[in-house]
Enzyme design. Structure first.
Site, PDB file in Angstrom:
ATOM      1  N   PRO A   1     -30.710  22.432  -7.438  1.00 40.48           N
ATOM      2  CA  PRO A   1     -29.935  23.320  -8.293  1.00 40.48           C
ATOM      3  C   PRO A   1     -29.831  22.808  -9.734  1.00 40.48           C
ATOM      4  O   PRO A   1     -29.246  21.761  -9.990  1.00 40.48           O
ATOM      5  CB  PRO A   1     -28.560  23.349  -7.620  1.00 40.48           C
ATOM      6  CG  PRO A   1     -28.813  22.920  -6.218  1.00 40.48           C
ATOM      7  CD  PRO A   1     -29.953  21.960  -6.300  1.00 40.48           C
ATOM      8  N   GLU A   2     -30.435  23.543 -10.646  1.00 38.70           N
ATOM      9  CA  GLU A   2     -30.295  23.291 -12.069  1.00 38.70           C
ATOM     10  C   GLU A   2     -29.573  24.518 -12.643  1.00 38.70           C
ATOM     11  O   GLU A   2     -29.062  25.323 -11.872  1.00 38.70           O
ATOM     12  CB  GLU A   2     -31.676  23.079 -12.714  1.00 38.70           C
ATOM     13  CG  GLU A   2     -32.433  21.919 -12.071  1.00 38.70           C
ATOM     14  CD  GLU A   2     -33.830  21.705 -12.643  1.00 38.70           C
ATOM     15  OE1 GLU A   2     -34.026  21.955 -13.841  1.00 38.70           O
ATOM     16  OE2 GLU A   2     -34.721  21.286 -11.890  1.00 38.70           O
TER      17      GLU A   2
ATOM     18  N   LYS B   1     -24.121  22.309 -14.644  1.00 39.95           N
ATOM     19  CA  LYS B   1     -24.495  22.585 -13.255  1.00 39.95           C
ATOM     20  C   LYS B   1     -23.266  22.610 -12.344  1.00 39.95           C
ATOM     21  O   LYS B   1     -23.385  22.526 -11.124  1.00 39.95           O
ATOM     22  CB  LYS B   1     -25.483  21.522 -12.755  1.00 39.95           C
ATOM     23  CG  LYS B   1     -26.765  21.437 -13.581  1.00 39.95           C
ATOM     24  CD  LYS B   1     -27.644  20.264 -13.166  1.00 39.95           C
ATOM     25  CE  LYS B   1     -28.782  20.055 -14.147  1.00 39.95           C
ATOM     26  NZ  LYS B   1     -29.532  18.807 -13.890  1.00 39.95           N
TER      27      LYS B   1
ATOM     28  N   ARG C   1     -27.831  16.142   2.029  1.00 36.53           N
ATOM     29  CA  ARG C   1     -27.786  14.744   1.599  1.00 36.53           C
ATOM     30  C   ARG C   1     -26.408  14.232   1.182  1.00 36.53           C
ATOM     31  O   ARG C   1     -26.292  13.079   0.746  1.00 36.53           O
ATOM     32  CB  ARG C   1     -28.821  14.512   0.501  1.00 36.53           C
ATOM     33  CG  ARG C   1     -30.225  14.550   1.077  1.00 36.53           C
ATOM     34  CD  ARG C   1     -31.284  14.511   0.022  1.00 36.53           C
ATOM     35  NE  ARG C   1     -31.367  13.222  -0.634  1.00 36.53           N
ATOM     36  CZ  ARG C   1     -32.229  12.954  -1.601  1.00 36.53           C
ATOM     37  NH1 ARG C   1     -33.060  13.876  -2.017  1.00 36.53           N
ATOM     38  NH2 ARG C   1     -32.254  11.776  -2.137  1.00 36.53           N
TER      39      ARG C   1
ATOM     40  N   ARG D   1     -31.459  10.221 -29.516  1.00 37.78           N
ATOM     41  CA  ARG D   1     -32.168   9.270 -28.648  1.00 37.78           C
ATOM     42  C   ARG D   1     -33.637   9.164 -29.061  1.00 37.78           C
ATOM     43  O   ARG D   1     -34.530   9.474 -28.281  1.00 37.78           O
ATOM     44  CB  ARG D   1     -32.034   9.712 -27.186  1.00 37.78           C
ATOM     45  CG  ARG D   1     -30.601   9.622 -26.683  1.00 37.78           C
ATOM     46  CD  ARG D   1     -30.529   9.858 -25.190  1.00 37.78           C
ATOM     47  NE  ARG D   1     -31.372   8.913 -24.470  1.00 37.78           N
ATOM     48  CZ  ARG D   1     -31.563   8.953 -23.150  1.00 37.78           C
ATOM     49  NH1 ARG D   1     -30.984   9.889 -22.442  1.00 37.78           N
ATOM     50  NH2 ARG D   1     -32.340   8.061 -22.557  1.00 37.78           N
TER      51      ARG D   1
ATOM     52  N   ARG E   1     -38.828   9.983 -12.655  1.00 37.06           N
ATOM     53  CA  ARG E   1     -38.958  11.225 -11.889  1.00 37.06           C
ATOM     54  C   ARG E   1     -40.423  11.600 -11.716  1.00 37.06           C
ATOM     55  O   ARG E   1     -41.251  11.304 -12.582  1.00 37.06           O
ATOM     56  CB  ARG E   1     -38.278  12.389 -12.631  1.00 37.06           C
ATOM     57  CG  ARG E   1     -36.802  12.222 -12.866  1.00 37.06           C
ATOM     58  CD  ARG E   1     -36.007  12.548 -11.620  1.00 37.06           C
ATOM     59  NE  ARG E   1     -34.593  12.366 -11.831  1.00 37.06           N
ATOM     60  CZ  ARG E   1     -33.971  11.220 -11.621  1.00 37.06           C
ATOM     61  NH1 ARG E   1     -34.623  10.158 -11.208  1.00 37.06           N
ATOM     62  NH2 ARG E   1     -32.672  11.128 -11.829  1.00 37.06           N
TER      63      ARG E   1
END
Length: 287
Positions: free
Chosen positions: A2-3, A58, A124, A167, A277
């Site tokens: 889920p994003e 989210k 999970r 960043r 990732r």
DNA sequence: CACTTGACCTGTCCGC
DNA sequence: TGCGGACAGGTCAAGT
């Protein structure tokens, strides 16, 4: 997982399905999935009515008429599925769920007074539902530091450029995934928007031109909008509030397409590791 | 301080 | 067929 588009799809579904219903009881089988004081639950959730269902980043905010909110994060495998007594129609996925939930991954069950249910399933166990007074929701550490909503009109390319450039020495994929820079991007949409903007995921922010960041801002918004239109991405677990899968993955250009031809230039899509990732990209047209 | 890695969990898949 | 290990990836805490 889920994003933003998946959480938004669940939100819209719940807004239609559970607003106005009264909570009769709440049970859970895993403490971390429902880390709440039973006295507060009994006082401010039981016998309360669902007022509205909102979203920030989210996070889902299920607002009750007691001025408390069930703040919910689905993390990777969370599902919020409504099962009522009504039939949606032949072949509708929700009808086939009647009697199948709760199952072994159901962590929280909310019973409504009309005998319908909302099940929080989470294989999970990373997700959670926290009951908080409304005024404390914005005080939560995550809510304090989370960045702007990408689909709000005031999220301009100038603001995106400024926030991403906080960043400079990180790769652009890690920065897109950083929820303090902007809200809602996860692994799927990071890869998809970078492909659309023709940017290699491991490019350092300081090496990106302003025109590339402008393009990335534009493409990210388009990808999010298309995904919401398609009901989100079902990679493995995701389903909406009616237990239905999303269709965006059929439109994905790189995610889970390693070994297949790039739809833009025909080169074989590769998968590597960026920002810790699994990362999918076209080695030719993403530079 | 900026940035990266490990922990939290379970189910699935791959190689032996 | 069974078994160990890698992998999936959102967020926080701990480490460099």
């Amino acid at each position: 997982m889920p994003e933003l588009p998946e959480v938004e799809t669940v939100r819209a579904g719940l807004q239609n399905l559970i607003v106005g219903k009264t909570i009769e009881n709440i049970t859970h089988d895993w403490e971390k999935s429902f880390p709440n004081d039973p006295v507060a639950v009994s006082e401010f959730a039981i016998n309360s009515k669902i007022k509205s269902v909102k979203r920030r980043a989210k996070v889902l905010l299920i607002e009750l008429d007691s001025n408390y909110t069930l703040m919910t994060h689905l993390k990777m495998t969370g599902q919020l599925v409504y099962v009522g007594n009504e039939r949606f129609g032949a072949g509708h996925p929700n009808d086939s769920l009647i009697g199948k939930l709760p199952d072994k991954s159901t962590r929280v069950t909310i019973d409504f007074t009309d005998n319908s249910n909302l099940f929080f399933n989470d294989q999970r166990k990373f997700g959670w539902m926290k009951l908080l007074p409304n005024e404390l929701v914005s005080e939560e550490p995550f809510m304090q530091k989370v960045g702007p909503e990408p689909l709000e009109l005031e999220f301009t390319d100038k603001i995106f450029n400024k926030r991403v450039n906080r960043r400079k020495n990180s790769n652009i994929k890690a920065v897109l995934l950083d929820q303090t820079v902007l809200a809602g991007v996860g692994n799927i949409y990071a890869d998809e928007s970078l492909w659309a903007a023709k940017i290699h995921p491991s490019t350092l922010v300081k090496d990106l031109k302003a025109s590339q960041l402008k393009s990335l801002h534009h493409e990210l918004i388009l990808v999010f909008k298309l995904s919401i239109e398609k009901g989100g991405s079902t990679d493995r677990n995701y389903v909406n509030a009616e237990g239905k899968r999303g269709n965006y993955i059929d439109f994905a250009n790189v995610f889970r397409r390693e070994g297949k031809a790039c739809r833009r230039c025909g080169t074989t899509i590769e998968k590597s590791r960026v920002a810790g990732r699994g990362t999918h990209f076209c080695p030719t047209c993403q530079t």
